[in-house]
Design a protein around this motif. Sequence first.
Motif, PDB file in Angstrom:
ATOM      1  N   LEU A 192       5.077  10.717   5.563  1.00 18.39           N
ATOM      2  CA  LEU A 192       5.021  10.112   3.959  1.00 18.39           C
ATOM      3  C   LEU A 192       4.007  10.046   3.850  1.00 18.39           C
ATOM      4  CD1 LEU A 192       8.013   7.544   4.153  1.00 18.39           C
ATOM      5  CD2 LEU A 192       8.162   9.550   3.518  1.00 18.39           C
ATOM      6  N   LEU A 193       3.183   9.168   4.310  1.00 20.68           N
ATOM      7  CA  LEU A 193       1.695   8.959   4.302  1.00 20.68           C
ATOM      8  C   LEU A 193       0.873  10.465   3.661  1.00 20.68           C
ATOM      9  CD1 LEU A 193      -0.705   7.089   4.048  1.00 20.68           C
ATOM     10  CD2 LEU A 193      -1.016   7.137   6.016  1.00 20.68           C
ATOM     11  N   GLY A 194       0.937  11.494   4.599  1.00 18.18           N
ATOM     12  CA  GLY A 194       0.761  13.058   4.506  1.00 18.18           C
ATOM     13  C   GLY A 194       1.085  13.472   3.205  1.00 18.18           C
ATOM     14  N   PHE A 195       2.809  12.738   2.433  1.00 13.89           N
ATOM     15  CA  PHE A 195       2.806  14.011   1.263  1.00 13.89           C
ATOM     16  C   PHE A 195       2.407  12.716  -0.135  1.00 13.89           C
ATOM     17  CE2 PHE A 195       7.003  14.805   3.236  1.00 13.89           C
ATOM     18  CZ  PHE A 195       6.464  16.569   2.820  1.00 13.89           C
ATOM     19  N   PHE A 196       1.846  11.264   0.309  1.00 12.03           N
ATOM     20  CA  PHE A 196       1.665  10.893  -0.302  1.00 12.03           C
ATOM     21  C   PHE A 196      -0.164  10.793  -0.532  1.00 12.03           C
ATOM     22  CE2 PHE A 196       4.706   6.799   1.263  1.00 12.03           C
ATOM     23  CZ  PHE A 196       4.757   7.727  -0.184  1.00 12.03           C
ATOM     24  N   THR A 197      -1.410  11.388  -0.054  1.00 11.36           N
ATOM     25  CA  THR A 197      -2.029  11.822  -0.198  1.00 11.36           C
ATOM     26  C   THR A 197      -3.038  12.606  -1.054  1.00 11.36           C
ATOM     27  OG1 THR A 197      -2.075  12.653   2.213  1.00 11.36           O
ATOM     28  CG2 THR A 197      -2.786   9.938   2.039  1.00 11.36           C
ATOM     29  N   THR A 198      -1.544  13.696  -0.428  1.00 15.54           N
ATOM     30  CA  THR A 198      -1.464  15.002  -1.091  1.00 15.54           C
ATOM     31  C   THR A 198      -1.120  15.165  -2.395  1.00 15.54           C
ATOM     32  OG1 THR A 198      -0.774  15.952   1.103  1.00 15.54           O
ATOM     33  CG2 THR A 198      -0.152  17.122  -1.106  1.00 15.54           C
TER      34      THR A 198
ATOM     35  N   ILE B 166      -9.453   8.194   0.389  1.00 15.83           N
ATOM     36  CA  ILE B 166      -8.359   7.841   1.902  1.00 15.83           C
ATOM     37  C   ILE B 166      -8.309   8.156   2.746  1.00 15.83           C
ATOM     38  CG2 ILE B 166      -5.450   7.782   1.486  1.00 15.83           C
ATOM     39  CD1 ILE B 166      -5.621   7.418  -1.737  1.00 15.83           C
ATOM     40  N   ILE B 167      -8.840   9.968   2.984  1.00 12.75           N
ATOM     41  CA  ILE B 167      -8.615  10.444   4.460  1.00 12.75           C
ATOM     42  C   ILE B 167      -9.837   9.538   5.347  1.00 12.75           C
ATOM     43  CG2 ILE B 167      -9.080  12.883   5.016  1.00 12.75           C
ATOM     44  CD1 ILE B 167      -6.634  13.057   4.207  1.00 12.75           C
ATOM     45  N   THR B 168     -10.818   9.283   4.392  1.00 10.62           N
ATOM     46  CA  THR B 168     -11.869   8.274   5.288  1.00 10.62           C
ATOM     47  C   THR B 168     -11.537   7.588   5.209  1.00 10.62           C
ATOM     48  OG1 THR B 168     -13.786   9.917   4.145  1.00 10.62           O
ATOM     49  CG2 THR B 168     -14.241   8.096   4.906  1.00 10.62           C
ATOM     50  N   PHE B 169     -10.594   6.989   4.786  1.00 10.40           N
ATOM     51  CA  PHE B 169     -10.933   5.596   5.800  1.00 10.40           C
ATOM     52  C   PHE B 169      -8.985   5.699   6.465  1.00 10.40           C
ATOM     53  CE2 PHE B 169      -6.759   2.166   5.297  1.00 10.40           C
ATOM     54  CZ  PHE B 169      -8.082   1.481   5.204  1.00 10.40           C
ATOM     55  N   ILE B 170      -8.460   6.577   6.074  1.00 11.87           N
ATOM     56  CA  ILE B 170      -7.550   7.306   6.970  1.00 11.87           C
ATOM     57  C   ILE B 170      -7.777   7.468   8.379  1.00 11.87           C
ATOM     58  CG2 ILE B 170      -5.707   7.960   8.123  1.00 11.87           C
ATOM     59  CD1 ILE B 170      -4.959   8.384   5.316  1.00 11.87           C
ATOM     60  N   ILE B 171      -8.980   7.673   9.096  1.00  7.51           N
ATOM     61  CA  ILE B 171      -9.571   8.171   9.752  1.00  7.51           C
ATOM     62  C   ILE B 171      -9.912   6.884  10.445  1.00  7.51           C
ATOM     63  CG2 ILE B 171     -11.264   9.669  10.925  1.00  7.51           C
ATOM     64  CD1 ILE B 171     -11.266  11.662   8.976  1.00  7.51           C
ATOM     65  N   ILE B 172     -10.985   6.017   9.779  1.00  7.32           N
ATOM     66  CA  ILE B 172     -12.044   5.401   9.976  1.00  7.32           C
ATOM     67  C   ILE B 172     -10.431   3.270  10.882  1.00  7.32           C
ATOM     68  CG2 ILE B 172     -13.395   2.839   9.902  1.00  7.32           C
ATOM     69  CD1 ILE B 172     -14.718   4.711   8.082  1.00  7.32           C
TER      70      ILE B 172
ATOM     71  N   GLN C 107      -2.595  15.796  -8.127  1.00  6.52           N
ATOM     72  CA  GLN C 107      -3.083  15.459  -9.473  1.00  6.52           C
ATOM     73  C   GLN C 107      -4.470  15.299  -9.449  1.00  6.52           C
ATOM     74  OE1 GLN C 107      -0.701  13.919 -11.902  1.00  6.52           O
ATOM     75  NE2 GLN C 107       0.740  14.023 -10.470  1.00  6.52           N
ATOM     76  N   GLY C 108      -4.967  16.177  -9.116  1.00  2.00           N
ATOM     77  CA  GLY C 108      -6.757  16.142  -8.822  1.00  2.00           C
ATOM     78  C   GLY C 108      -7.357  15.261  -9.050  1.00  2.00           C
ATOM     79  N   THR C 109      -6.843  14.273  -8.548  1.00  2.00           N
ATOM     80  CA  THR C 109      -7.631  13.006  -7.893  1.00  2.00           C
ATOM     81  C   THR C 109      -8.863  13.496  -6.737  1.00  2.00           C
ATOM     82  OG1 THR C 109      -6.889  11.754  -9.052  1.00  2.00           O
ATOM     83  CG2 THR C 109      -8.033  10.594  -8.179  1.00  2.00           C
ATOM     84  N   LEU C 110      -9.403  14.415  -6.736  1.00  2.00           N
ATOM     85  CA  LEU C 110     -10.471  14.694  -5.151  1.00  2.00           C
ATOM     86  C   LEU C 110     -11.174  13.576  -4.301  1.00  2.00           C
ATOM     87  CD1 LEU C 110     -11.095  16.646  -2.842  1.00  2.00           C
ATOM     88  CD2 LEU C 110     -12.835  17.792  -4.846  1.00  2.00           C
TER      89      LEU C 110
ATOM     90  N   TYR D 169      -8.967  10.951  -2.852  1.00  2.00           N
ATOM     91  CA  TYR D 169      -7.690  11.742  -1.717  1.00  2.00           C
ATOM     92  C   TYR D 169      -8.942  11.604  -0.949  1.00  2.00           C
ATOM     93  CZ  TYR D 169      -6.374  15.294   1.510  1.00  2.00           C
ATOM     94  OH  TYR D 169      -6.250  15.898   2.050  1.00  2.00           O
ATOM     95  N   VAL D 170     -10.741  11.894  -1.061  1.00  2.00           N
ATOM     96  CA  VAL D 170     -11.377  12.202   0.096  1.00  2.00           C
ATOM     97  C   VAL D 170     -11.872  10.426   0.220  1.00  2.00           C
ATOM     98  CG1 VAL D 170     -14.438  12.257   0.828  1.00  2.00           C
ATOM     99  CG2 VAL D 170     -12.636  13.607  -1.100  1.00  2.00           C
TER     100      VAL D 170
END
Length: 199
Positions: free
Chosen positions: A121-127, A141-147, A132-135, A138-139
Motif C-alpha cells: 500500500l505504501l508503495g502504491f501511494f508513493t508511486t 518521501i523515498i529518502t525518509f522511508i529509507i532513513i 502525478q508528476g511530483t518528483l 517523491y524523492v
Amino acid sequence: MPKFITATERFLGAVHYTISPQTMLLYFINSQVFTVINLLLMYTVGFFGCVLIKKRYKLELLSFTFLFLLFNFNGYWVSKVSAYGPAYLGYFLMPFVIYAILRIPELDHSNIKKQQRWGILLGFFTTAILIQGTLHLYVEIITFIIIWGIVNFRYWPAILTSLVVSFSLGMIRLLPSAISYGVAPNPSALITRGYSHPQ
C-alpha cells in the motif's frame, strides 16, 4: 525557452507532467478547465485522506481543524504549488503516505505478511505521487522511508516491499526520463533550475 523544456519528442521523459487516469478528461475539456477540475479532484482525495487519519486516531474537532489547516496552508505546500503549479498536486496524496507510515509501527513485527501488505500500500501511494508528476516530493518521501527503515529495522519487510513496489511501478516515469535525459547531473541547473538534458 531551452529545447529540453519545450521539446515534444521527449514528453514522456518529462516527469513533472501528470500521466494519471484523470488526464483522459482532456479528450472532453480544454486544459484550463482540466486544471481546475484536477485541482478540486486532488483536493478531495487529500481531504478524504485527512478524514481517514481523523477516524483512525479519533481526532476531536480542534485537532482535526489544526490538521486541516496545517495540511492545506503550510508554507512548504504554498511555496511549491506557486512555483510548480499542477506538477505538485501529488502533495494531496501525502495523508495516505502518512497514514501507512503511522500504521506500520502498530503491526506485530513478527507478522511479515501484514507488513508486506502495508508495504505494498505504501508503495502504491508513493508511486501515485510520482505519477502525478511530483518528483521532488517523491524523492523526499523515498529518502525518509529509507532513513525511517534503518531506524525501525524490525519493520524491514514493510519498508523493503514498499521500496520494491514503488521503484517497480515508478519505472513507468523514471525509465523514460533516464533514457531521454540521462542520469548525470544537469550542468546548467544553477542557471535554468531544470532537469538533466541530453548533451
